[in-house]
Design a protein around this motif. Structure first.
Motif, mmCIF file in Angstrom:
data_model
loop_
_atom_site.group_PDB
_atom_site.id
_atom_site.type_symbol
_atom_site.label_atom_id
_atom_site.label_comp_id
_atom_site.label_asym_id
_atom_site.label_seq_id
_atom_site.Cartn_x
_atom_site.Cartn_y
_atom_site.Cartn_z
ATOM 1 N N ALA A 14 23.546 -1.210 -0.526
ATOM 2 C CA ALA A 14 24.366 -2.416 -0.410
ATOM 3 C C ALA A 14 25.863 -2.114 -0.443
ATOM 4 O O ALA A 14 26.610 -2.622 0.395
ATOM 5 N N TRP A 15 26.316 -1.301 -1.393
ATOM 6 C CA TRP A 15 27.761 -1.120 -1.563
ATOM 7 C C TRP A 15 28.434 -0.438 -0.382
ATOM 8 O O TRP A 15 29.505 -0.880 0.048
ATOM 9 N N PRO A 16 27.864 0.622 0.185
ATOM 10 C CA PRO A 16 28.510 1.167 1.388
ATOM 11 C C PRO A 16 28.523 0.178 2.555
ATOM 12 O O PRO A 16 29.504 0.103 3.302
ATOM 13 N N ALA A 17 27.453 -0.602 2.691
ATOM 14 C CA ALA A 17 27.404 -1.601 3.759
ATOM 15 C C ALA A 17 28.463 -2.677 3.548
ATOM 16 O O ALA A 17 29.147 -3.088 4.494
ATOM 17 N N ILE A 18 28.608 -3.132 2.305
ATOM 18 C CA ILE A 18 29.613 -4.167 2.006
ATOM 19 C C ILE A 18 31.020 -3.626 2.264
ATOM 20 O O ILE A 18 31.872 -4.327 2.815
ATOM 21 N N ALA A 19 31.259 -2.367 1.887
ATOM 22 C CA ALA A 19 32.574 -1.755 2.143
ATOM 23 C C ALA A 19 32.860 -1.699 3.639
ATOM 24 O O ALA A 19 33.985 -1.978 4.071
ATOM 25 N N PRO A 27 27.612 -2.865 9.473
ATOM 26 C CA PRO A 27 27.085 -2.460 8.175
ATOM 27 C C PRO A 27 26.111 -1.287 8.250
ATOM 28 O O PRO A 27 25.942 -0.555 7.285
ATOM 29 N N ALA A 28 25.500 -1.078 9.393
ATOM 30 C CA ALA A 28 24.504 -0.009 9.527
ATOM 31 C C ALA A 28 25.146 1.345 9.820
ATOM 32 O O ALA A 28 24.838 2.339 9.165
ATOM 33 N N CYS A 29 26.046 1.392 10.815
ATOM 34 C CA CYS A 29 26.573 2.692 11.247
ATOM 35 C C CYS A 29 28.070 2.852 11.026
ATOM 36 O O CYS A 29 28.587 3.961 11.127
ATOM 37 N N GLY A 30 28.781 1.779 10.761
ATOM 38 C CA GLY A 30 30.218 1.868 10.522
ATOM 39 C C GLY A 30 31.073 1.830 11.774
ATOM 40 O O GLY A 30 32.282 2.040 11.702
ATOM 41 N N GLN A 56 23.113 -15.411 8.771
ATOM 42 C CA GLN A 56 23.197 -16.823 8.405
ATOM 43 C C GLN A 56 24.175 -16.958 7.248
ATOM 44 O O GLN A 56 23.815 -17.361 6.148
ATOM 45 N N ALA A 57 25.417 -16.594 7.486
ATOM 46 C CA ALA A 57 26.431 -16.636 6.438
ATOM 47 C C ALA A 57 26.805 -18.076 6.084
ATOM 48 O O ALA A 57 27.137 -18.367 4.940
ATOM 49 N N ASP A 58 26.770 -18.972 7.062
ATOM 50 C CA ASP A 58 27.078 -20.388 6.872
ATOM 51 C C ASP A 58 28.397 -20.572 6.125
ATOM 52 O O ASP A 58 29.407 -20.050 6.534
ATOM 53 N N VAL A 114 29.627 -10.540 3.498
ATOM 54 C CA VAL A 114 28.418 -11.355 3.389
ATOM 55 C C VAL A 114 27.392 -10.936 4.448
ATOM 56 O O VAL A 114 26.202 -10.802 4.152
ATOM 57 N N ILE A 115 27.850 -10.706 5.663
ATOM 58 C CA ILE A 115 26.945 -10.241 6.722
ATOM 59 C C ILE A 115 26.343 -8.894 6.338
ATOM 60 O O ILE A 115 25.141 -8.663 6.495
ATOM 61 N N ALA A 116 27.173 -7.993 5.813
ATOM 62 C CA ALA A 116 26.687 -6.669 5.410
ATOM 63 C C ALA A 116 25.693 -6.770 4.265
ATOM 64 O O ALA A 116 24.685 -6.051 4.238
ATOM 65 N N PHE A 117 25.940 -7.667 3.314
ATOM 66 C CA PHE A 117 24.993 -7.842 2.205
ATOM 67 C C PHE A 117 23.657 -8.361 2.717
ATOM 68 O O PHE A 117 22.598 -7.896 2.289
ATOM 69 N N GLN A 118 23.707 -9.320 3.637
ATOM 70 C CA GLN A 118 22.459 -9.826 4.207
ATOM 71 C C GLN A 118 21.703 -8.715 4.928
ATOM 72 O O GLN A 118 20.483 -8.615 4.810
ATOM 73 N N TRP A 119 22.409 -7.865 5.655
ATOM 74 C CA TRP A 119 21.758 -6.756 6.348
ATOM 75 C C TRP A 119 21.125 -5.794 5.341
ATOM 76 O O TRP A 119 19.998 -5.357 5.525
ATOM 77 N N SER A 120 21.857 -5.490 4.254
ATOM 78 C CA SER A 120 21.356 -4.508 3.285
ATOM 79 C C SER A 120 20.130 -5.005 2.541
ATOM 80 O O SER A 120 19.322 -4.204 2.070
ATOM 81 N N ARG A 121 19.956 -6.309 2.448
ATOM 82 C CA ARG A 121 18.824 -6.884 1.716
ATOM 83 C C ARG A 121 17.757 -7.459 2.639
ATOM 84 O O ARG A 121 16.872 -8.188 2.184
#
Length: 127
Positions: A14-19, A27-30, A56-58, A114-121
């Motif tokens: 999660a943390w690298p994706a959020i960064a 979020p996947a490849c940077g 779905q960040a809404d 938020v998009i990166a967090f959704q991807w990581s989870r």
């Protein structure tokens, strides 16, 4: 009898994706280009092909920005009023302008996170 097992999913940190999301990167490849426009996510990542518009960040990024602005501006207003004697007319111009500038500066990085967090989870459209 064998017990059914859940399908294996890859672990996404999660943390690298959020960064990466905070910097507007995939979020996947940077790879750069998370956003096609100011707040509109690109259709696909140019680096890895991840579908980025499935999120779905809404309104969640806006709620986070409002929370951050409250925690930044309220103490700043209190300290400014206790140290300086700025007339109320000037304050009625300064604080809304500062709030608008900070909100515009924060909304895109927060939405990227938020998009990166959704991807990581594996949330929303990121299965």
């Amino acid at each position: 009898m064998t017990e059914p097992t859940a399908p294996q999913t890859s672990d996404r940190a999660a943390w690298p994706a959020i960064a990466r999301g905070l910097r507007g990167r995939c979020p996947a490849c940077g790879a750069p280009g998370l956003f096609a426009r100011f707040l509109k996510a690109s259709h696909r990542c140019t680096g890895c092909g991840l579908r980025l518009d499935a999120h779905q960040a809404d309104d969640f990024p806006a709620y986070i920005v409002i929370l951050l602005l409250g925690h930044i501006l309220v103490p700043l207003m209190i300290e400014t009023n206790s140290v300086l004697a700025i007339p109320l007319a000037w304050q009625s111009l300064i604080w809304p302008a500062l709030a608008a500038i900070l909100a515009i500066a924060l909304i895109q990085p927060v939405k990227g996170a938020v998009i990166a967090f959704q991807w990581s989870r594996h949330m929303a459209g990121f299965r």
